[in-house]
Each structure stands twice: as structure tokens, then as C-alpha cells.
Write an enzyme that holds these catalytic residues in place. Structure first.
Site: not given
Ligand code: FPP
Length: 239
Positions: A16, A64
Site C-alpha cells: 500500500d 480496485n
Molecule cells: C496500493 O497503493 C497498490 C496498488 C493498488 C497496486 C499494487 C500494484 C503494484 C505494486 C504494481 C503491480 C504489481 C506487480 C506484481 C506487477 P495505492 O494506489 O492504494 O496507494 P495510496 O493508498 O497511497 O493511494
């Protein structure tokens, strides 16, 4: 020495803070995801070095899908890029690739890449890498119940162990440790059934800053905990 104690067999990670990492730098959110994906790669490599048997990364939750379609699309593109690029690396490292979640909701070309990676790595012997995609714990439990209802399993035959075999994670050990980055202290629908006795580790570090050293700190913290599973500590579980 850091890793002389118990090594968790299975670690789950709620990655996250990508968006906040980017916003703090005045960058578009996708830059946070790009950097986050590089961190995921680093942590996967570290898991293999440390001797972890299974690593589950929460890459895309069922919730998501509600994000702006441009962000969903860029996340899918990123996933496609890594699935294409990393298959040879997974093979070279003898890793098994698996996914959990409603994979059928993903774009068809990504589903094909996933199927291909799952088939090609199925007989490998190294770390099992599980990517949770279009995943929600309640959704997984509900799908397991539906599978049971349409099977010939009788209610009196159903046990916690047999229920396990209807989940997406069938055959995998429960996570010993669940890590969540970015300071949020929630489980957010991740491995709800499997995580019943997992040790939880929260860090303020945003996922794009989560290095191998941070993983080692989390494991060190885990090694200092006493896991009792609601009972008294057993000799085999003692550090
Ligand atoms: C949470 O950060 C993360 C995600 C929704 C996506 C996770 C994806 C990756 C790390 C990249 C793809 C992974 C692979 C294995 C290729 P957020 O966007 O919710 O952050 P925030 O809470 O700060 O808005």
C-alpha cells in the site's frame, strides 16, 4: 544474526501507498505503481534468498475495479509488461507462479499470460509466488461455499481442512506473517480465512520505499513473537 531464527514459510504483503508516494513527489499515481512493481521484484528476489517458501502479493483488490478506468488500465498494462518480461526469470529461479482471485474478470490477453506462466512453472521446486488479482477474501470464501454447495460433499464431512481445499489457495500453507505498508492498520479483505492466526506487521514506509532491508526488519520482528495459536507455546514452534 538476523535470519538465524524461524523463517516464516509464507508471507503475505499488502503493498500500500504507491499513490501517496507519487503524490508526495508531484508525480502521477502510475509512477508510484511503476516504482512499486520494481520493489515487488526486489522483494520476490529477497524472499528466494531468505528461504521463504511462499509469498503472496496483493496487487489488485476486487475493490480496485472502482478506481478511475485510466488507473485500472495502466495497472493492467504494468501487469502485462511484467508477466511478459519476468517469465524467463521465474523459470531461471525455479519459482512456481500462481494467482488467486477472480482472474476471469481480467483482460483476456492477461488471462492468457497468467495461464501460460502458471502452466510453465507448475513443476518448479523453488519459491511459490502468488499474485492476488481481482481478489477479495470474502469473495473467495463465498466462491468456496458455492463450489461446496454444487459438489457432493455432505455437511458432516466438511472440516476446516476440507474447506481449505475449496479456496483459491488450496494446497498452500497459511501465511505466518502478513505485512502492510503505508501506515494503514487494516487487513482490507486480504486472506481473511487463511490469515486467522497470522502475525501482523505494519510499517509507515510507503510500498515504493519498501526495500529488502525493510523485509528483513519485518522478519526479525516476527522472530521475536511467540505464536500460540490460542494454546500454549509448543516446543516445535518455539524459536
Ligand atoms: C496500493 O497503493 C497498490 C496498488 C493498488 C497496486 C499494487 C500494484 C503494484 C505494486 C504494481 C503491480 C504489481 C506487480 C506484481 C506487477 P495505492 O494506489 O492504494 O496507494 P495510496 O493508498 O497511497 O493511494
Amino acid at each position: 544474526m538476523l535470519l538465524s531464527g524461524r523463517i516464516p514459510k509464507h508471507i503475505g504483503i499488502i503493498m500500500d501507498g504507491n499513490g501517496r508516494w507519487a503524490e508526495l513527489r508531484g508525480l502521477p499515481r502510475i509512477e508510484g505503481h511503476r516504482r512499486g512493481a520494481e520493489r515487488a521484484k526486489e522483494v520476490i528476489e529477497a524472499a528466494a534468498e531468505i528461504g521463504i517458501k511462499a509469498l503472496t502479493l496483493y496487487a489488485f483488490s476486487i475493490e480496485n475495479w472502482q478506481r478511475p478506468s485510466s488507473e485500472v488500465m495502466t495497472l493492467m498494462k504494468l501487469l502485462e509488461f511484467y508477466l511478459k518480461k519476468e517469465l524467463s526469470e521465474l523459470m531461471a529461479k525455479d519459482m512456481v507462479f500462481k494467482t488467486i482471485g477472480e482472474i476471469w474478470r481480467l483482460p483476456e490477453d492477461i488471462q492468457n499470460l497468467i495461464r501460460d506462466a502458471e502452466e510453465k512453472t507448475a513443476l518448479n521446486k523453488g519459491v511459490t509466488l502468488i499474485i492476488a488479482l481481482s481478489y477479495g477474501g470474502r469473495n473467495e470464501i463465498l466462491r468456496a461455499v458455492k463450489k461446496i454447495l454444487s459438489s457432493d460433499v455432505r455437511p458432516e464431512e466438511l472440516t476446516e481442512e476440507s474447506f481449505d481445499s475449496f479456496l483459491d489457495t488450496a494446497g498452500l500453507p497459511a501465511p505466518d506473517l502478513i505485512i502492510r505498508t503505508s501506515g494503514e492498520m487494516r487487513i482490507s479483505n486480504f486472506l481473511l480465512w487463511q490469515g486467522a492466526y497470522s502475525e501482523l506487521y505494519f510499517t509507515d514506509t510507503l510500498w515504493p520505499d519498501f526495500t529488502k532491508d525493510e523485509l528483513l526488519i519485518a522478519i526479525r520482528d516476527y522472530q521475536m513473537r511467540e505464536r500460540r495459536f490460542g494454546a500454549i507455546v509448543t516446543r516445535s514452534d518455539a524459536p
